[in-house]
Design an enzyme around this catalytic site. Structure first.
Site, PDB file in Angstrom:
ATOM      1  N   CYS A   1       5.707 -38.066  40.181  1.00 42.69           N
ATOM      2  CA  CYS A   1       4.571 -36.800  40.062  1.00 42.69           C
ATOM      3  C   CYS A   1       3.091 -37.549  40.444  1.00 42.69           C
ATOM      4  O   CYS A   1       3.066 -36.285  40.930  1.00 42.69           O
ATOM      5  CB  CYS A   1       4.437 -36.801  38.630  1.00 42.69           C
ATOM      6  SG  CYS A   1       3.661 -37.683  37.655  1.00 42.69           S
TER       7      CYS A   1
ATOM      8  N   GLU B   1       5.645 -28.013  45.693  1.00 44.45           N
ATOM      9  CA  GLU B   1       5.758 -30.106  45.749  1.00 44.45           C
ATOM     10  C   GLU B   1       6.879 -30.445  46.183  1.00 44.45           C
ATOM     11  O   GLU B   1       8.172 -29.566  45.805  1.00 44.45           O
ATOM     12  CB  GLU B   1       5.895 -30.142  43.571  1.00 44.45           C
ATOM     13  CG  GLU B   1       6.915 -31.743  43.899  1.00 44.45           C
ATOM     14  CD  GLU B   1       6.761 -31.761  42.274  1.00 44.45           C
ATOM     15  OE1 GLU B   1       7.682 -31.575  41.833  1.00 44.45           O
ATOM     16  OE2 GLU B   1       5.869 -32.706  42.108  1.00 44.45           O
TER      17      GLU B   1
HETATM   18  P1  NAD Z   1      13.146 -30.943  35.412  1.00 42.24           P
HETATM   19  O1  NAD Z   1      12.520 -30.456  34.869  1.00 42.24           O
HETATM   20  O2  NAD Z   1      14.596 -29.927  36.126  1.00 42.24           O
HETATM   21  O3  NAD Z   1      14.187 -32.141  34.494  1.00 42.24           O
HETATM   22  C1  NAD Z   1      13.547 -32.558  33.590  1.00 42.24           C
HETATM   23  C2  NAD Z   1      14.331 -32.425  32.028  1.00 42.24           C
HETATM   24  O4  NAD Z   1      14.252 -30.513  31.729  1.00 42.24           O
HETATM   25  C3  NAD Z   1      15.613 -32.504  32.275  1.00 42.24           C
HETATM   26  O5  NAD Z   1      16.013 -33.393  31.198  1.00 42.24           O
HETATM   27  C4  NAD Z   1      16.207 -31.311  31.709  1.00 42.24           C
HETATM   28  O6  NAD Z   1      17.950 -31.943  31.645  1.00 42.24           O
HETATM   29  C5  NAD Z   1      15.791 -30.755  30.952  1.00 42.24           C
HETATM   30  N1  NAD Z   1      15.501 -29.362  30.653  1.00 42.24           N
HETATM   31  C6  NAD Z   1      15.893 -28.498  32.582  1.00 42.24           C
HETATM   32  N2  NAD Z   1      15.904 -27.183  32.107  1.00 42.24           N
HETATM   33  C7  NAD Z   1      15.079 -26.468  30.898  1.00 42.24           C
HETATM   34  C8  NAD Z   1      15.107 -26.076  30.032  1.00 42.24           C
HETATM   35  N3  NAD Z   1      15.073 -24.665  30.428  1.00 42.24           N
HETATM   36  N4  NAD Z   1      14.629 -26.193  28.343  1.00 42.24           N
HETATM   37  C9  NAD Z   1      15.298 -27.340  27.773  1.00 42.24           C
HETATM   38  N5  NAD Z   1      15.147 -28.850  28.732  1.00 42.24           N
HETATM   39  C10 NAD Z   1      15.707 -28.432  29.857  1.00 42.24           C
HETATM   40  O7  NAD Z   1      12.588 -32.073  36.098  1.00 42.24           O
HETATM   41  P2  NAD Z   1      13.328 -32.787  36.665  1.00 42.24           P
HETATM   42  O8  NAD Z   1      13.930 -32.330  37.973  1.00 42.24           O
HETATM   43  O9  NAD Z   1      13.861 -34.282  35.893  1.00 42.24           O
HETATM   44  O10 NAD Z   1      11.748 -34.046  37.216  1.00 42.24           O
HETATM   45  C11 NAD Z   1      11.313 -33.961  38.730  1.00 42.24           C
HETATM   46  C12 NAD Z   1      10.170 -33.086  38.134  1.00 42.24           C
HETATM   47  O11 NAD Z   1       9.331 -33.799  37.268  1.00 42.24           O
HETATM   48  C13 NAD Z   1       8.946 -32.917  39.690  1.00 42.24           C
HETATM   49  O12 NAD Z   1       8.424 -31.588  38.849  1.00 42.24           O
HETATM   50  C14 NAD Z   1       7.990 -33.932  38.814  1.00 42.24           C
HETATM   51  O13 NAD Z   1       7.168 -33.598  39.021  1.00 42.24           O
HETATM   52  C15 NAD Z   1       7.709 -33.786  37.976  1.00 42.24           C
HETATM   53  N6  NAD Z   1       7.903 -34.920  36.488  1.00 42.24           N
HETATM   54  C16 NAD Z   1       6.347 -35.220  35.980  1.00 42.24           C
HETATM   55  C17 NAD Z   1       5.499 -36.006  35.742  1.00 42.24           C
HETATM   56  C18 NAD Z   1       4.069 -36.172  35.324  1.00 42.24           C
HETATM   57  O14 NAD Z   1       3.807 -36.914  34.365  1.00 42.24           O
HETATM   58  N7  NAD Z   1       3.639 -35.613  34.999  1.00 42.24           N
HETATM   59  C19 NAD Z   1       6.195 -37.343  35.917  1.00 42.24           C
HETATM   60  C20 NAD Z   1       7.814 -37.084  36.276  1.00 42.24           C
HETATM   61  C21 NAD Z   1       7.869 -36.149  37.121  1.00 42.24           C
HETATM   62  O1  6OD Z   2       1.934 -44.253  33.975  1.00 42.18           O
HETATM   63  C1  6OD Z   2       3.067 -43.380  32.750  1.00 42.18           C
HETATM   64  O2  6OD Z   2       2.604 -43.299  31.690  1.00 42.18           O
HETATM   65  C2  6OD Z   2       3.066 -41.795  33.192  1.00 42.18           C
HETATM   66  N1  6OD Z   2       3.510 -41.022  32.239  1.00 42.18           N
HETATM   67  C3  6OD Z   2       3.634 -42.187  34.996  1.00 42.18           C
HETATM   68  C4  6OD Z   2       4.459 -41.109  35.489  1.00 42.18           C
HETATM   69  C5  6OD Z   2       4.770 -40.875  36.470  1.00 42.18           C
HETATM   70  C6  6OD Z   2       4.936 -39.231  37.066  1.00 42.18           C
HETATM   71  O3  6OD Z   2       6.321 -39.420  37.740  1.00 42.18           O
END
Ligand code: NAD
Ligand code: 6OD
Length: 487
Positions: free
Chosen positions: A286, A388
């Site tokens: 992310c 994104e």
């Molecule tokens: P996603 O939102 O599709 O899914 C994340 C989780 O949410 C999964 O476990 C999924 O099954 C669940 N989910 C999906 N819809 C839901 C609903 N309506 N209710 C409850 N749960 C639900 O995300 P992804 O594709 O798994 O991950 C990628 C995204 O995550 C990217 O946008 C990335 O930037 C973000 N991300 C953010 C951070 C951060 O720290 N800010 C860290 C890692 C990833």
């Molecule tokens: O390093 C961490 O604690 C953290 N939350 C990282 C997130 C990375 C996103 O993809």
């Protein structure tokens, strides 16, 4: 075939409905996953409340800190199993999983055990008219059952980043890993079993979001708080669900992060850092920089150098020590990223390198790969600079002044992270804090101290976790005020 089951109130629970866990390197089957139905999620929530009323609810902070250390030790002992499961689910290089994902899984438990033991609590004396005074002190209590929903990009790291502080504070948790990466979460349940965490303190349910375990958690009236990492639009859906019971929420969401490269930077250090910031985990972090702004005198040199290094990145089998980049997580995500490559072409981008699907001539051609890609020439208003992408791609543009660079970086609805490269100390201190983000890295990227606040502004999230910020989210704080009268 390996089966990944649910772990509810200290027991392994099977499901009628099952779904495949696929290896993105070559599309092969890793495991069959048991999808939790509503009754299983309900049993997990009830198991959590029973634990809070029972042995788990009676643990002291010192006992919980000791348990967290034992969990970390057990992750270390089973390091090879965790590595194999994480690599099979994600296809990420062994070099990354063994230095980032799995060690951080253990480190999260050790860090929050220690943070809990040293966490200060507020205490204030209030002087009252006439000589009496009051003493205020704060008591930290668990919130109850916390729902933890996590994504697929750093599966164990991001799950334990929330499980560790939630357990440290004495909560019970119901955890749902991404449907794409159920492996290490299942091993974590085995670890909880092995260290004899009281039954019901840690519950694992597998499944999807809408109409499945994710939604069942967020809409359950007896789940007391939700912590979520994932896409911003999923955050919107979860926020709506949590609103019904005014559940506390903590959201770590998407990013469209900027890199600012000033002509006075240390070029070699910056280039190494930018290769990580753009291509680590195939750009599926992310915090990755998808928008790169370079001071004009360095623009051409930087574009040529980044494209050359990207062309040299070795895409390969995860266990090959030379492999620098793996596949994307799934066919659907690969198609989304390829859709942005096509959009970039429509919007008029110049491809400095990449933009296609690599061909290997072996079973990897059934996997979900794309080439590392560098593009340029788009206006700031292009969709590829607004949305994104979450793949191994960045867009490079030039700027002329520091104020222009700050304005370009902040021109986004997201606000997660920025990376700034300069040797000018004054500039570093001006530009770093001027970023409208939760995390502003100078001459570095993804350099983490677990005591610091982590989170994002705008579409990138709500709240901060890390250190005391995590303890405060996962606790109910009660202020006790005692009046003391003069004798
Ligand atoms: P996603 O939102 O599709 O899914 C994340 C989780 O949410 C999964 O476990 C999924 O099954 C669940 N989910 C999906 N819809 C839901 C609903 N309506 N209710 C409850 N749960 C639900 O995300 P992804 O594709 O798994 O991950 C990628 C995204 O995550 C990217 O946008 C990335 O930037 C973000 N991300 C953010 C951070 C951060 O720290 N800010 C860290 C890692 C990833
Ligand atoms: O390093 C961490 O604690 C953290 N939350 C990282 C997130 C990375 C996103 O993809």
């Amino acid at each position: 075939m390996t089966q990944y089951r649910n772990y509810v109130a200290g027991r392994w629970v099977e499901s009628e409905r099952r779904f495949p866990d696929v290896n993105p390197v070559d599309g092969s089957l890793v495991a069959t996953v048991h999808e939790a139905d509503l009754a299983t999620v309900d049993a997990a929530v009830r198991g959590g409340h029973a634990a809070l009323k029972g042995a788990w609810g009676r643990t002291t902070p010192t006992e919980r800190a000791d348990l967290l250390h034992r969990i970390a030790d057990e992750i270390d002992r089973r390091r090879e199993d965790f590595l194999a499961a994480e690599i099979a689910d994600t296809g990420k290089p062994h070099a990354m999983a063994s230095t980032v994902d799995i060690p951080r899984g253990a480190a999260n438990f050790r860090a929050f055990a220690d943070i809990l033991k040293t966490a200060p609590l507020d205490s204030f004396r209030t002087d009252l008219p006439g000589g009496a005074h009051a003493i205020n002190y704060t008591v930290r209590k668990p919130l109850g059952v916390v729902g933890i929903i996590s994504p697929w990009n750093l599966p164990l790291l991001l799950l334990t980043w929330k499980v560790a502080p939630a357990l440290a504070c004495g909560n019970a948790v119901v955890v749902k890993p991404s449907e794409e990466t159920p492996g290490t979460a299942t091993l974590l349940a085995e670890v909880m079993d092995r260290v004899r965490l009281p039954a019901g303190a840690f519950n694992l349910v597998h499944g999807f979001g809408p109409g499945s375990a994710g939604e069942f958690i967020t809409t359950h009236p007896d789940v007391n708080a939700i912590t979520f990492t994932g896409e911003s639009r999923t955050g919107t859906a979860i926020m709506k669900a949590a609103a019904a019971d005014v559940k506390p929420i903590s959201f770590e969401l998407g990013g469209k992060n900027a890199a600012l490269i000033f002509a006075d930077c240390n070029f070699d250090q910056m280039l190494d850092g930018m290769m990580r910031a753009v291509f680590l985990n195939s750009g599926q972090v992310c915090l990755c920089a998808e928008r790169v702004y370079v001071e004009r005198p360095l623009y051409t040199r930087f574009c040529e150098a980044l494209a050359a290094r990207a062309r040299d990145l070795k895409l390969g089998w995860p266990m090959d020590p030379g492999t620098a980049m793996g596949p994307l997580i799934s066919a659907a995500h690969r198609d989304k990223v390829l859709g942005y490559f096509a959009l970039a072409r429509e919007e008029g981008a110049e491809f400095l390198t990449g933009g296609a699907v690599p061909r290997f001539g072996d079973t990897r051609d059934q996997g979900f790969w794309v080439e590392p890609t560098v593009i340029a020439g788009l206006p700031q208003t292009a969709r590829c600079l607004k949305e994104e992408i979450f793949g191994p791609i960045c867009h490079v543009s030039a700027f002329d002044t520091e104020s222009e660079a700050i304005a370009l970086a902040n021109d986004t609805r997201y606000g997660l992270a920025a990376t700034i490269w300069t040797t000018n100390l004054n500039r570093a201190h001006r530009v770093g804090p001027a970023m409208r983000v939760g995390l502003s890295w100078i001459n570095s990227w993804f350099l983490r101290d677990l005591r610091t606040p982590f989170g994002g502004a705008g579409l990138s999230g709500i709240g901060r976790e890390g250190g005391l910020h995590s303890l405060n989210f996962y606790s109910e704080l009660t202020n006790v005020c005692i009046r003391v009268d003069d004798g």
